[in-house]
Design a protein around this motif. Structure first.
Motif, PDB file in Angstrom:
ATOM      1  N   ARG A  71      34.646  11.132 -31.693  1.00 39.37           N
ATOM      2  CA  ARG A  71      33.310  12.161 -31.872  1.00 39.37           C
ATOM      3  C   ARG A  71      32.396  11.567 -33.093  1.00 39.37           C
ATOM      4  O   ARG A  71      31.340  11.865 -32.996  1.00 39.37           O
ATOM      5  N   GLU A  74      29.642   9.561 -31.537  1.00 42.44           N
ATOM      6  CA  GLU A  74      28.802  10.577 -30.649  1.00 42.44           C
ATOM      7  C   GLU A  74      28.007  11.220 -31.592  1.00 42.44           C
ATOM      8  O   GLU A  74      26.657  11.400 -31.431  1.00 42.44           O
ATOM      9  N   GLN A  78      23.517  10.874 -31.813  1.00 42.06           N
ATOM     10  CA  GLN A  78      22.638  12.064 -31.727  1.00 42.06           C
ATOM     11  C   GLN A  78      21.859  12.314 -32.736  1.00 42.06           C
ATOM     12  O   GLN A  78      20.862  12.749 -33.008  1.00 42.06           O
TER      13      GLN A  78
END
Length: 171
Positions: A71, A74, A78
């Motif tokens: 994570r 990611e 973003q």
């Protein structure tokens, strides 16, 4: 050689990334609010935790933890993408004088980030101290808790700092 990020052990990550060519795009409070708001949204979305942070005029440091591996990348992808878009709009729409002194076509962030896995409470305390004293070392404030854009006020005074801070010992 390809850079490796070790995100399978659920460690806290000390992450640093900078504005493109060290431009001081985070000088304006609204730009800092964008960065914090975007981080908060990504942490909620990915169930991540912020252990600490500091936003400087041209770079930032943050300590992050995620309940599942994979994570971190990611989140950062973003976070940087969304905040870049919003800071770009801020420059074009509200900070036009500053925007005219810089290359508007240049990216907001450097393409990569530096990640360091935290393995011990001692190293975590060291990184928090390093982050929190960054504005003092740079001469921006006299005391760490005087810098509005860090988690130092949370740790030293128990005050809100714009995003929830997770003390690892509490869990």
């Amino acid at each position: 050689m390809r850079r490796r990020v070790y995100d399978a052990e659920r460690h806290v990550h000390f992450v640093t990334f900078s504005c493109y060519r060290r431009r001081k795009l985070l000088d304006h409070p609204q730009a800092k609010r964008i960065v914090l708001g975007t981080l908060h949204a990504q942490l909620r979305r990915l169930e991540g935790k912020c252990v600490g942070f500091v936003l400087m005029p041209e770079h930032l440091h943050v300590l992050l933890w995620f309940p599942e591996s994979g994570r971190l990348s990611e989140c950062l992808k973003q976070w940087k993408r969304t905040s870049s878009y919003r800071i770009g709009n801020l420059l074009k729409e509200k900070l036009t004088a500053y925007a005219s002194t810089t290359d508007a076509s240049a990216p907001v962030w450097q393409p990569r980030y530096y990640d360091f896995n935290i393995f011990s409470p001692r190293k975590l305390a060291e990184k928090l101290r390093y982050m929190h004293t960054n504005p003092v070392r740079r001469g921006l404030v006299a005391a760490s808790c005087d810098w509005r854009w860090s988690s130092a006020r949370f740790y030293e005074q128990g005050r809100s700092v714009g995003i929830p801070i997770w003390r690892i010992a509490e869990e």
